[in-house]
Design an enzyme around this catalytic site. Structure first.
Site, PDB file in Angstrom:
ATOM      1  N   GLY A  97       1.317  46.022  -5.574  1.00  0.00           N
ATOM      2  CA  GLY A  97       2.196  46.445  -4.496  1.00  0.00           C
ATOM      3  C   GLY A  97       2.013  45.533  -3.299  1.00  0.00           C
ATOM      4  O   GLY A  97       0.959  44.890  -3.148  1.00  0.00           O
ATOM      5  N   GLN A 126       2.303  43.258   5.436  1.00  0.00           N
ATOM      6  CA  GLN A 126       1.236  42.417   4.902  1.00  0.00           C
ATOM      7  C   GLN A 126       1.591  40.936   4.910  1.00  0.00           C
ATOM      8  O   GLN A 126       0.707  40.097   4.722  1.00  0.00           O
ATOM      9  CB  GLN A 126       0.871  42.857   3.490  1.00  0.00           C
ATOM     10  N   CYS A 160      -7.294  46.256  -1.557  1.00  0.00           N
ATOM     11  CA  CYS A 160      -6.097  45.904  -0.790  1.00  0.00           C
ATOM     12  C   CYS A 160      -6.047  44.401  -0.595  1.00  0.00           C
ATOM     13  O   CYS A 160      -7.068  43.774  -0.284  1.00  0.00           O
ATOM     14  CB  CYS A 160      -6.135  46.610   0.574  1.00  0.00           C
ATOM     15  N   LEU A 161      -4.868  43.835  -0.745  1.00  0.00           N
ATOM     16  CA  LEU A 161      -4.710  42.394  -0.570  1.00  0.00           C
ATOM     17  C   LEU A 161      -4.978  41.960   0.863  1.00  0.00           C
ATOM     18  O   LEU A 161      -5.297  40.796   1.104  1.00  0.00           O
ATOM     19  CB  LEU A 161      -3.295  41.969  -0.991  1.00  0.00           C
ATOM     20  N   HIS A 197      -0.453  54.164  -1.103  1.00  0.00           N
ATOM     21  CA  HIS A 197      -1.083  52.994  -0.481  1.00  0.00           C
ATOM     22  C   HIS A 197      -0.046  52.146   0.247  1.00  0.00           C
ATOM     23  O   HIS A 197      -0.244  51.760   1.410  1.00  0.00           O
ATOM     24  CB  HIS A 197      -1.793  52.182  -1.565  1.00  0.00           C
ATOM     25  N   GLU A 198       1.069  51.848  -0.429  1.00  0.00           N
ATOM     26  CA  GLU A 198       2.066  50.957   0.175  1.00  0.00           C
ATOM     27  C   GLU A 198       2.817  51.644   1.316  1.00  0.00           C
ATOM     28  O   GLU A 198       3.112  51.013   2.335  1.00  0.00           O
ATOM     29  CB  GLU A 198       3.039  50.443  -0.888  1.00  0.00           C
ATOM     30  N   HIS A 237       0.816  51.583   4.465  1.00  0.00           N
ATOM     31  CA  HIS A 237       0.887  50.308   5.186  1.00  0.00           C
ATOM     32  C   HIS A 237       2.003  50.330   6.227  1.00  0.00           C
ATOM     33  O   HIS A 237       1.867  49.747   7.311  1.00  0.00           O
ATOM     34  CB  HIS A 237       1.158  49.154   4.217  1.00  0.00           C
TER      35      HIS A 237
END
Length: 215
Positions: free
Chosen positions: A68, A73, A126-127, A168-169, A172
């Site tokens: 995702g 991000q 997480c990226l 999660h997304e 963000h």
């Protein structure tokens, strides 16, 4: 002090990002865009530019790799995210975590609500927080409401790992990182997770690191 890009129209920011070609740079924790909350999408990007941006998010997510990616991000404060999970995991992990393949999806202006009271806790990364993972307890089932990239309504329930990705997304887009919801005593490097905590559940980590899992 913000960068000059922070004060440019969103369409201009996106055009500048796309001009470089290839995967987009992913911003890391500490960048204000990850904490400010994203602006609802209301046509700030024309259809052609939106399609190009969505494709760039897809390419960036695959290259990272991740399952995702939210627009903040890559430095763009719009309520847009993409998800996709081929779920290449062993059967034992699939069963315990409810990790099943998810096709590529675009989520525009998403929101979610819990369905029921069940929660599930697993290591999550997480990226935008590279190199680390921590155990996060999340709703086991959620109802997602959003639009897709064509403006069609999405109203769907997700369970297991797909529900975790959705939460999660969407978080963000509200300026929330997974660390805000994590059991910080579980915080582990990727190397430690691979060497010590690679089981389907985080029960051993809870015992040895001294934290409590939800009932």
């Amino acid at each position: 002090m913000g960068s000059p890009r922070d004060h440019k129209p969103l369409a201009e920011q996106v055009e500048e990002l796309l001009a470089a070609g290839g995967p987009l740079p992913i911003v890391a924790a500490g960048h204000p865009v990850l904490r400010s909350g994203a602006e609802p999408f209301d046509g700030q990007l024309g259809p052609a530019l939106l399609a190009r941006f969505v494709e760039a998010l897809r390419v960036t997510m695959h290259a990272a790799p991740g399952v995702g990616l939210a627009a903040p991000q890559v430095g763009v404060a719009l309520r847009i995210a993409v998800i996709e999970d081929p779920a290449p995991v062993p059967e034992e992990v699939r069963v315990v975590r409810g990790r099943v393949p998810q096709p590529f999806r675009v989520l525009v202006n998403p929101s979610y609500e819990a369905v029921g009271t069940e929660r599930a806790a697993f290591f999550e990364g997480c990226l935008s927080v590279p190199g680390w993972q921590a155990v996060v307890a999340r709703h086991a089932r959620v109802r997602l409401r959003a639009l897709d990239e064509h403006g069609a309504a999405v109203d769907e329930e997700f369970t297991g790992w797909p529900a975790r990705i959705v939460q999660h997304e969407t978080d963000h887009l509200d300026g929330t990182l997974y660390l805000d919801r994590a059991e910080l005593r579980s915080l582990s490097s990727n190397e430690a997770v691979a060497a010590r905590w690679g089981g389907p559940t985080p029960e051993r980590a809870a015992r040895e690191l001294g934290f409590t899992l939800p009932d």
